[in-house]
Design an enzyme around this catalytic site. Structure first.
Site, short mmCIF file in Angstrom:
data_model
loop_
_atom_site.label_atom_id
_atom_site.label_comp_id
_atom_site.label_asym_id
_atom_site.label_seq_id
_atom_site.Cartn_x
_atom_site.Cartn_y
_atom_site.Cartn_z
N ILE A 15 1.00 -1.34 -0.03
CA ILE A 15 0.24 0.37 -0.34
C ILE A 15 0.77 1.77 0.06
CG2 ILE A 15 -0.34 -0.34 2.15
CD1 ILE A 15 -2.79 1.17 0.07
N SER A 37 11.68 0.99 8.31
CA SER A 37 11.10 -0.20 8.13
C SER A 37 11.40 -1.28 8.32
CB SER A 37 11.22 -0.65 6.03
OG SER A 37 11.30 -1.53 5.98
N ARG A 38 11.32 -1.95 9.44
CA ARG A 38 11.84 -3.18 10.39
C ARG A 38 12.84 -3.68 9.02
NH1 ARG A 38 7.75 -6.90 13.18
NH2 ARG A 38 6.27 -6.61 10.79
N LYS A 92 -5.82 3.22 6.79
CA LYS A 92 -6.74 2.41 7.33
C LYS A 92 -6.99 1.04 7.92
CE LYS A 92 -8.80 0.03 4.39
NZ LYS A 92 -8.40 -1.27 4.03
N ASP A 170 -11.50 -6.05 6.57
CA ASP A 170 -10.49 -5.04 6.03
C ASP A 170 -10.88 -3.75 4.83
OD1 ASP A 170 -7.27 -3.68 6.17
OD2 ASP A 170 -7.42 -4.60 4.29
#
Length: 313
Positions: A15, A37-38, A92, A170
């Site tokens: 996304i 970002s991990r 969202k 979702d």
């Protein structure tokens, strides 16, 4: 001229790449300055850090963050961002629970921070004219059909099947974000049936019956097993004919058959979201509407759980 808002994008997944990055690039009021970002992913060779603590210690000048992480982990990240004095854009759904979002709204208000609970489907081109037309009509019945193929839209996203991941709600919350925006009266849940695959902790389908405060029924059918053409439709029967929103709000048809606008791109909403975010940051306000999330919570509270066959991607 106001300086652009320096924004860090948190969570570099599908996304973020597909929607957030191009929408930010097209907005002169916002500049993307870093990624969080991990796994160390980034875009456009921008600096990338592993977490918000590292971002705060990096020396990169940041005014705001956009959180594209799963909802289960969004609250601590948003709370940390607010504590750092950064404005916050929430993908969202804005949180895993209503209590989390309420706590964030209170914290943002106390800190003078702008908090934005974004609902991208409200920015589809058919939504605003539908809302205007319905404002002067008497609603007789509403039918919401939101059916899509989870394998196409959420490939390999294990988090969405976990508790708190919302499952079919979702995408279903997108339908609720439109319905709560365009219908002139609030609506309340009466009953719900939620289909849980035997091997998953979130529903794959749901049938939910609402009724608005004047008694008009609102029926919602959600399903993640749709193959072929996808269905993102809202049909509103009124005293002056039937209004139809299709393609997730991208296509509007009035009772006389006229279609004032049409937009083939199903996801052209994000530029509108970032324009709104820039607006509230510049005005020093927040925009936190939890009505769609409240309806999802009510569906889980009042819904009857039914176990269906296991789902494998």
């Amino acid at each position: 001229m106001t300086a652009p808002i320096r924004l860090a994008l948190v969570g570099i997944g599908k996304i973020a790449r597909d929607q957030h990055v191009p929408a930010i690039a097209a907005n002169p009021d916002i500049t993307l300055v870093a990624c969080v970002s991990r796994s160390g992913e980034t875009v456009d060779d921008l600096p990338s850090v592993l977490d918000l603590a590292a971002l705060a210690a990096s020396g990169i000048d940041v005014d705001a963050v956009a959180l594209c992480t799963p909802p289960q982990v969004r609250y601590p990240a948003a709370a940390e961002a607010i504590a750092n004095g950064w404005h916050v854009f929430l993908e969202k759904p804005p949180g895993a629970t209503l209590a989390e979002v309420a706590a964030l709204a209170d914290a943002a208000d106390a800190a003078g921070i702008s908090l934005f609970a974004s609902w991208h489907s409200r920015y589809a081109p058919g939504v605003a004219p539908a809302r205007d037309w319905l404002a002067a009509r008497t609603i007789g019945r509403v039918t919401i059909t939101w059916r899509e193929d989870v394998r196409v839209w959420h490939p390999g996203q294990a988090w969405i099947w976990e508790a708190g991941g919302f499952g079919v709600f979702d995408p279903g919350i997108n339908a609720l974000s439109i319905a709560t925006h365009i219908l002139p009266r609030p609506f309340l849940i009466e009953r719900a049936v939620l289909d849980f695959p035997a091997n998953r902790d979130a529903p794959i389908a749901a049938r939910v019956d609402f009724r608005d405060t004047a008694g008009a029924p609102v029926a919602m059918d959600l399903d993640w097993r749709q193959e072929g053409p996808q269905s993102w439709d809202i049909v509103v029967e009124t005293d002056q004919g039937t209004l139809r929103l299709a393609k997730g709000g991208a296509e509007l048809t009035f009772p006389d058959g006229s279609t004032p606008m049409s937009h083939e791109g199903l996801h052209g909403e994000y530029p509108g979201l970032y324009a709104r975010f820039a607006e509230i940051v510049q005005a020093g306000t927040s925009d936190v509407d939890v009505a769609p999330l409240r309806h999802v919570a009510d569906a889980f509270l009042r819904g009857r759980r039914v176990t269906v066959e296991a789902f494998e991607e």
